[in-house]
Design an enzyme around this catalytic site. Structure first.
Site, PDB file in Angstrom:
ATOM      1  CD  GLN A 165     -22.792 -31.423 -18.585  1.00  0.00           C
ATOM      2  OE1 GLN A 165     -22.970 -31.745 -19.788  1.00  0.00           O
ATOM      3  NE2 GLN A 165     -22.546 -32.293 -17.576  1.00  0.00           N
ATOM      4  CG  HIS A 195     -17.598 -30.045 -23.260  1.00  0.00           C
ATOM      5  ND1 HIS A 195     -16.352 -30.087 -23.613  1.00  0.00           N
ATOM      6  CD2 HIS A 195     -18.140 -31.247 -23.285  1.00  0.00           C
ATOM      7  CE1 HIS A 195     -16.074 -31.242 -23.973  1.00  0.00           C
ATOM      8  NE2 HIS A 195     -16.806 -31.939 -23.771  1.00  0.00           N
ATOM      9  NE  ARG A 212     -17.963 -33.051 -20.239  1.00  0.00           N
ATOM     10  CZ  ARG A 212     -19.188 -33.755 -20.777  1.00  0.00           C
ATOM     11  NH1 ARG A 212     -20.569 -33.399 -20.643  1.00  0.00           N
ATOM     12  NH2 ARG A 212     -18.916 -34.404 -21.830  1.00  0.00           N
ATOM     13  CD  GLU A 233     -14.521 -34.295 -20.967  1.00  0.00           C
ATOM     14  OE1 GLU A 233     -15.501 -33.247 -20.799  1.00  0.00           O
ATOM     15  OE2 GLU A 233     -14.352 -35.339 -20.562  1.00  0.00           O
ATOM     16  NE  ARG A 258     -25.939 -34.215 -21.433  1.00  0.00           N
ATOM     17  CZ  ARG A 258     -25.250 -34.668 -21.950  1.00  0.00           C
ATOM     18  NH1 ARG A 258     -24.905 -35.974 -22.159  1.00  0.00           N
ATOM     19  NH2 ARG A 258     -24.877 -34.037 -23.223  1.00  0.00           N
ATOM     20  CG  HIS A 273     -22.145 -29.561 -23.673  1.00  0.00           C
ATOM     21  ND1 HIS A 273     -22.082 -29.761 -24.932  1.00  0.00           N
ATOM     22  CD2 HIS A 273     -22.198 -31.005 -23.105  1.00  0.00           C
ATOM     23  CE1 HIS A 273     -22.228 -31.042 -25.391  1.00  0.00           C
ATOM     24  NE2 HIS A 273     -22.198 -31.824 -24.275  1.00  0.00           N
ATOM     25  CG  PHE A 290     -19.282 -42.018 -23.478  1.00  0.00           C
ATOM     26  CD1 PHE A 290     -18.884 -42.186 -24.553  1.00  0.00           C
ATOM     27  CD2 PHE A 290     -20.337 -41.107 -23.035  1.00  0.00           C
ATOM     28  CE1 PHE A 290     -19.034 -41.205 -25.497  1.00  0.00           C
ATOM     29  CE2 PHE A 290     -20.538 -40.214 -23.856  1.00  0.00           C
ATOM     30  CZ  PHE A 290     -19.923 -40.206 -25.194  1.00  0.00           C
ATOM     31  CG  LEU A 330     -17.821 -30.793 -27.752  1.00  0.00           C
ATOM     32  CD1 LEU A 330     -17.854 -29.811 -26.604  1.00  0.00           C
ATOM     33  CD2 LEU A 330     -19.146 -31.773 -27.325  1.00  0.00           C
TER      34      LEU A 330
HETATM   35  C1  LIG Z   1     -22.116 -30.998 -29.668  1.00  0.00           C
HETATM   36  C2  LIG Z   1     -23.089 -31.987 -28.885  1.00  0.00           C
HETATM   37  C3  LIG Z   1     -22.722 -33.304 -28.600  1.00  0.00           C
HETATM   38  C4  LIG Z   1     -23.544 -34.219 -28.058  1.00  0.00           C
HETATM   39  N1  LIG Z   1     -23.243 -35.493 -27.873  1.00  0.00           N
HETATM   40  C5  LIG Z   1     -23.937 -36.245 -27.057  1.00  0.00           C
HETATM   41  C6  LIG Z   1     -23.629 -37.455 -27.010  1.00  0.00           C
HETATM   42  O1  LIG Z   1     -22.611 -38.108 -27.617  1.00  0.00           O
HETATM   43  N2  LIG Z   1     -24.219 -38.432 -25.975  1.00  0.00           N
HETATM   44  C7  LIG Z   1     -25.718 -37.850 -25.426  1.00  0.00           C
HETATM   45  O2  LIG Z   1     -25.916 -38.629 -24.711  1.00  0.00           O
HETATM   46  N3  LIG Z   1     -25.832 -36.819 -25.625  1.00  0.00           N
HETATM   47  C8  LIG Z   1     -25.033 -35.855 -26.306  1.00  0.00           C
HETATM   48  N4  LIG Z   1     -25.606 -34.390 -26.466  1.00  0.00           N
HETATM   49  C9  LIG Z   1     -26.632 -34.019 -25.904  1.00  0.00           C
HETATM   50  C10 LIG Z   1     -27.886 -34.404 -26.918  1.00  0.00           C
HETATM   51  O3  LIG Z   1     -27.727 -34.416 -28.222  1.00  0.00           O
HETATM   52  C11 LIG Z   1     -29.162 -33.601 -26.679  1.00  0.00           C
HETATM   53  O4  LIG Z   1     -29.534 -33.371 -25.187  1.00  0.00           O
HETATM   54  C12 LIG Z   1     -30.466 -34.081 -27.449  1.00  0.00           C
HETATM   55  O5  LIG Z   1     -30.170 -34.747 -28.614  1.00  0.00           O
HETATM   56  C13 LIG Z   1     -31.616 -33.388 -27.314  1.00  0.00           C
HETATM   57  O6  LIG Z   1     -32.632 -33.941 -28.091  1.00  0.00           O
HETATM   58  P1  LIG Z   1     -34.263 -33.344 -27.983  1.00  0.00           P
HETATM   59  O7  LIG Z   1     -35.145 -34.416 -28.613  1.00  0.00           O
HETATM   60  O8  LIG Z   1     -34.633 -33.259 -26.485  1.00  0.00           O
HETATM   61  O9  LIG Z   1     -33.996 -32.162 -28.550  1.00  0.00           O
HETATM   62  P2  LIG Z   1     -33.693 -31.482 -30.210  1.00  0.00           P
HETATM   63  O10 LIG Z   1     -32.902 -32.697 -30.827  1.00  0.00           O
HETATM   64  O11 LIG Z   1     -32.616 -30.580 -29.879  1.00  0.00           O
HETATM   65  O12 LIG Z   1     -34.700 -31.372 -31.013  1.00  0.00           O
HETATM   66  C14 LIG Z   1     -35.575 -29.983 -30.628  1.00  0.00           C
HETATM   67  C15 LIG Z   1     -36.549 -29.840 -31.665  1.00  0.00           C
HETATM   68  O13 LIG Z   1     -37.388 -28.976 -31.347  1.00  0.00           O
HETATM   69  C16 LIG Z   1     -37.799 -28.145 -32.450  1.00  0.00           C
HETATM   70  N5  LIG Z   1     -38.255 -26.851 -31.897  1.00  0.00           N
HETATM   71  C17 LIG Z   1     -37.458 -25.830 -31.113  1.00  0.00           C
HETATM   72  N6  LIG Z   1     -38.104 -24.782 -30.803  1.00  0.00           N
HETATM   73  C18 LIG Z   1     -39.274 -24.820 -31.367  1.00  0.00           C
HETATM   74  C19 LIG Z   1     -40.331 -24.257 -31.582  1.00  0.00           C
HETATM   75  N7  LIG Z   1     -40.504 -23.070 -30.748  1.00  0.00           N
HETATM   76  N8  LIG Z   1     -41.694 -24.375 -32.066  1.00  0.00           N
HETATM   77  C20 LIG Z   1     -41.354 -25.645 -32.703  1.00  0.00           C
HETATM   78  N9  LIG Z   1     -40.203 -26.566 -32.865  1.00  0.00           N
HETATM   79  C21 LIG Z   1     -39.202 -26.111 -32.117  1.00  0.00           C
HETATM   80  C22 LIG Z   1     -36.420 -28.045 -33.228  1.00  0.00           C
HETATM   81  O14 LIG Z   1     -36.719 -27.728 -34.506  1.00  0.00           O
HETATM   82  C23 LIG Z   1     -36.048 -29.572 -33.126  1.00  0.00           C
HETATM   83  O15 LIG Z   1     -36.923 -30.275 -33.835  1.00  0.00           O
HETATM   84  C24 LIG Z   1     -24.509 -33.632 -27.089  1.00  0.00           C
HETATM   85  C25 LIG Z   1     -25.008 -32.337 -27.426  1.00  0.00           C
HETATM   86  C26 LIG Z   1     -24.259 -31.503 -28.232  1.00  0.00           C
HETATM   87  C27 LIG Z   1     -24.630 -29.946 -28.101  1.00  0.00           C
END
Ligand SMILES: Cc1cc2nc3c(=O)[nH]c(=O)nc-3n(C[C@H](O)[C@H](O)[C@H](O)COP(=O)(O)OP(=O)(O)OC[C@H]3O[C@@H](n4cnc5c(N)ncnc54)[C@H](O)[C@@H]3O)c2cc1C
Ligand code: SF4
Ligand code: SF4
Ligand code: FES
Lengths: 629, 250
Positions: free
Chosen positions: A255, A257, A301, A270, A405, A369, A141, A267
């Site tokens: 960030q 992308h 990036r 890369e 990050r 991103h 990675f 997305l």
């Molecule tokens: C396309 C893409 C690919 C990625 N690939 C990678 C990768 O390969 N490796 C990596 O390390 N990272 C990756 N990332 C980043 C990573 O996926 C995210 O940063 C991470 O999953 C965030 O997890 P989280 O639990 O913080 O939030 P999330 O999984 O976004 O969960 C947020 C939760 O909050 C809830 N919520 C939001 N607002 C409210 C509200 N007001 N009231 C009640 N509930 C609410 C939502 O419904 C959801 O359940 C990627 C990101 C993207 C966009």
């Protein structure tokens, strides 16, 4: 009105939220997660690439250790991170990956023997050891010193989130989906829960809790173009900002992308460029080699995103109904390569664009991103400013990412931080006696009822919420994008202040009944503009370039004056600018500031620190910021 | 000149006493690479701000946007308008409770489903943070992931005749979920225990085997293979328990 009591209220049911709720469930506490969508649809499920943990099982990961992971993370952050937190993270990540295996994640495993891999378009061979057969394997990675990214085929986030949600079901952790927290309930510096709108019926509910956690993910949707899901709109941040007491950390660290597809900004990996794809302009000519003769498309990036934006600004973009874009060309890689190694890209292009990348160009543009900034917490995940409030995951600024990050570090952060913060919440709840003051709760609910009736009745005005949102996104996009400078940021801040005025005058066009989506948008628009102002105003004040924050007028990383974290408060609801304060980026500097090993090299050193010269040829090294997905 | 698209969209807001189920018509000019995600958002932002529908990832990953598109359940975000005629009819998925317009409550349905099939690894082992992970063959891991790919969009359930007739039918998605744990060596449940979950008319014996589920699955999960696999396995278990032969008990 329904009032629901629970020991632990987790706002957000992505990986960070559910992982923390599991700790509460295991400790015998009651826990409820709220979510806008069914838990398994949270944005965590979209991450495909994988998650970093220094297990060192695979041949290319041999000799890896949490120390090496720590160093990569600090360098990646451009020394903007909290090093104590980065250490905690790197040490815990391997245990968390094993725990996930115990719960049911089907990690890809080491297969002994010879196999081929590609690097810089060339083929190499590696040999996996027999004694490591069946242990969790890892993939490369971008630029990390070792292969460290654990993965489940091309669906890591999906598989891990399903497993963690299964574990929640098993423990009886409840998930209330289609619910939205719209305000925190707090009094005299203590948080007591949230006022929540049911997105099935439109009714308001009160959740009262001993501890409350914000795990609502990123806020990319304040930009017009983002890889983030439509639910990544900052709802949790807004609830925290509106308390006036809780600061956001480093909101200017956003960030971008290089290759989101146009129009939907999904997305594409890369790997396309890594495997030899090129970027073309409106004349179908390459341009990256003009700007970066050495690395061209393979620069990091942030660097590629910068030059693409510059080229579009020069008028070399391709016009489209969705704005200007550039082309990604992978045709020369051939059908076998594209449908094999780049299968995902092939599927995204065919199913979303109707473009066959074997014969056609892919429309791309740099896209928001990841949000490094968020609810500022200490290393236990406790939010600044309110007792009983915690935060983790992308929503938080726990701060292991600093100003940039690394790919694979965010998904790993969600489970590591979720576990650590979850245990701290359990400690807190077991030591806490909470009494709820009913007049405080009534007042919090009344305030929300008033907002809703003002919006539905048009009492404050008739501004259209979607028009206001578009104005905010457009302004932020022009002013606080990949390139930043004094003049554009000043314009952006002034424009956003005007948009804030409009946001305060929104009135609904529809009836607002039931799960009305216009009301949901209207309830958060003012808060979103406040966040946009935190991004733009923080960026205006930060007169240096660090990680993703790039000032054309202050090109050096200035450790002398800016080795510090921005804290942005919204002290009074009527203010039209955030209040900024600063704190040191890290209380320990195990790894003193130095050259990252890639990217920009101008550094104004800290007092008493020698300017470190980059090693000969170091600028030719590959970026460590490659390879999300 | 781009096509004009005519959308016929189901409308009903159960929270509004005056609302009655009906179809509304909207006309939009088609743009390049237009998907139903783009079209529906434009309709909401430009024509009717009360329109309810669900999108989340808008990238075909999360399963939020299942709806009936010109008669067939599918994911709206990866449906391009250029693959559809100029008249497009959109209905909410049947079987699931309607929230309003095109939005349905899949969350409650799936939560109930995975509580019924106890969709988690059943193991008596304790996790030891100091120990190396338990080993697994990579082939096994990949086979589990193949079945783990379901995004719970509900398309298969909506296309299933049995599920539409009988509320308590588990559906292909649940049977696929069970199969995922059957092949996971970490799960210590016996065939007999699985039989108690799916060895009845609500489960494997209720399925008419008409394949609608597999046809509409946007993830192309091998649902028929899993149904056949369970039917064989459960058939054997049924015979065993019929004769309640002691030595046959696992
Ligand atoms: C396309 C893409 C690919 C990625 N690939 C990678 C990768 O390969 N490796 C990596 O390390 N990272 C990756 N990332 C980043 C990573 O996926 C995210 O940063 C991470 O999953 C965030 O997890 P989280 O639990 O913080 O939030 P999330 O999984 O976004 O969960 C947020 C939760 O909050 C809830 N919520 C939001 N607002 C409210 C509200 N007001 N009231 C009640 N509930 C609410 C939502 O419904 C959801 O359940 C990627 C990101 C993207 C966009
Ligand atoms: S094959 Fe069985 S599960 Fe699939 S649609 Fe038909 S009846 Fe339903
Ligand atoms: S099995 Fe396929 S159609 Fe059914 S819910 Fe899962 S992904 Fe959707
Ligand atoms: S919105 Fe996620 S699959 Fe369509």
């Amino acid at each position: 009105m329904q009032t629901i009591y629970t020991d632990v209220l987790v706002i957000g049911a992505g990986l960070a939220g559910e992982r923390a709720a599991i700790e509460a469930g295991q400790a015998g506490l009651s826990a409820i997660c709220l979510s806008l969508v069914p838990a398994r649809r949270s944005h965590s499920s979209a991450a495909q690439g994988g998650m970093q943990a220094a297990l060192g099982n695979s041949a290319m990961g041999e000799g890896d250790s949490p120390d090496v992971h720590f160093e990569d993370t600090v360098k990646g952050s451009d020394w903007g991170c909290d090093q104590e937190v980065a250490r905690l993270f790197a040490d815990s990540a391997p245990i968390e990956m094993r725990r996930l295996a115990h719960w049911g994640v089907p990690w890809n495993r080491v297969v002994p023997g010879k196999s081929k891999y590609f690097k810089g378009g060339k083929e190499f061979e590696k040999v996996e050891k027999d004694e490591n057969r069946g242990l969790i394997t890892a993939r490369a990675f971008g630029g990390t010193a070792k292969w460290r990214t654990c993965y489940v085929s091309d669906g890591t986030g999906h598989s891990v989130l399903f497993t963690v949600d299964n574990r929640c079901a098993q423990l009886g952790v409840e998930v209330h989906d289609k619910t939205e927290a719209i305000a925190l309930i707090h009094d005299a510096g203590v948080c007591y829960g949230a006022v929540v709108r049911c997105l099935k019926t439109g009714e308001l509910r009160v959740y009262l809790s001993k501890a409350t956690m914000i795990a609502t993910g990123g806020f990319g949707r304040i930009y017009p173009n983002t890889t983030n899901a439509v639910v990544c709109d900052g709802g949790g941040h807004i609830a925290a900002i509106n308390t006036g007491a809780v600061p956001m950390g480093n909101m200017e660290a956003v960030q971008f992308h290089p290759t989101g597809i146009v129009p939907t900004d999904i997305l594409v990996t890369e790997g396309c460029r890594g495997d030899g794809g090129t970027l073309l302009d409106v004349n179908e000519e390459r341009f990256m080699h003009i700007y970066e003769p050495e690395k061209a498309e393979l620069a990091s990036r942030d660097v590629v995103s910068r030059w693409m934006t510059h080229h579009i600004r020069e008028g070399k973009g391709v016009k489209s109904p969705y704005g200007d874009h550039l082309w990604l060309d992978i045709r020369h890689l051939g059908e076998k390569h594209i449908t094999g190694k780049l299968r995902e890209v092939y599927e995204i292009c065919t199913s979303f664009l109707g473009v066959d990348p074997i014969h056609q160009l892919i429309p791309v543009r740099p896209t928001q991103h990841y949000s490094m900034g968020g609810v500022r917490t200490n290393k236990d995940g406790a939010a600044y400013g309110l007792k009983g409030l915690f935060s983790a995951g992308e929503a938080a600024c726990w701060d292991m990412h600093g100003f940039n990050r690394l790919g694979g570090n965010s998904l790993a952060e969600t489970v590591v931080a979720g576990g650590i913060v979850g245990r701290k919440i359990v400690e807190y709840v077991k030591g806490a006696e909470v009494s709820f003051n009913s007049s405080v709760i009534d007042a919090a609910v009344a305030a929300q009822r008033q907002r809703i009736s003002d919006l539905t009745g048009g009492a404050k005005g008739k501004e259209n919420v979607y028009a206001v949102r578009a104005a905010m996104q457009d302004s932020l996009n022009r002013g606080a994008n990949i390139f930043r400078n004094d003049a554009d940021l000043k314009t952006c801040v002034a424009e956003l202040q005007e948009v804030l005025g409009r946001a305060r005058k929104v009135g609904l066009a529809s009836d607002g009944l039931g799960a009305n989506p216009e009301l949901a948008a209207a309830l958060k628009i003012e808060g979103q503009v406040k966040m946009a102002l935190m991004v733009a105003y923080g960026a205006l004040q930060r007169t240096e370039s660090r990680g993703s924050h790039n000032r054309e007028d202050y090109t050096a990383r200035n450790d002398r004056d800016w080795l510090k974290r921005t804290l942005a408060y919204w002290k009074n609801p009527g203010d039209d600018l955030p209040t900024l304060e600063y704190e040191p980026a890290s209380s320990v500097l195990d790894l003193p500031p130095g050259y990252r090993g890639y990217g920009k090299m101008d550094i104004i050193p800290m007092e008493g620190q020698e300017a470190e010269k980059p090693a000969e040829g170091a600028s030719g090294k590959k970026s460590a910021e490659k390879g999300d997905k | 000149m781009a096509r004009l698209l005519k959308f016929n969209i189901f409308r009903y807001n159960p929270q509004n006493p005056e609302s009655v189920p009906h179809m509304d018509e909207f006309v939009l000019e088609e743009t390049d690479s237009m998907t139903l995600f783009i079209a529906l958002n434009r309709i909401r932002e430009e024509k009717d701000s009360s329109l309810q529908f669900d999108f989340c990832c808008r990238a075909g990953i999360c399963g939020s946007c299942g709806m009936v598109i010109n008669g067939r359940p599918g994911l709206a975000c990866h449906t391009k308008t250029k693959d559809l005629p100029s008249e497009i009819t959109l209905l909410p998925l049947p079987v699931f409770r309607l929230v309003g317009d095109l939005s349905v409550d899949t969350g409650s349905w799936f939560r109930e489903m995975y509580n019924k099939v106890e969709s988690w690894v059943h193991t008596s082992k304790q996790f030891d943070p100091a120990a190396e992970e338990e080993r697994m063959e990579n082939d096994v891991a990949e086979a589990i992931y193949e079945l783990d790919r379901c995004v719970e969009c509900g398309c298969c359930v909506s296309a299933c005749g049995t599920a539409r007739m009988r509320d308590d039918f588990l559906g292909a998605v649940a049977l696929n979920r069970v199969a995922r744990f059957v092949i996971d060596p970490r799960d210590e449940r016996t065939d007999k225990e699985y039989y108690e979950i799916v060895g009845n008319d609500n489960g494997i014996f209720g399925c008419m085997g008409l394949l609608a589920c597999e046809d509409v699955c946007p993830k192309h999960l091998p649902l028929q293979d899993q149904l056949a696999f369970l039917r064989r396995k459960m058939g054997i278990t049924a015979i065993k328990s019929l004769f309640s032969c002691k030595s046959c008990k696992k």
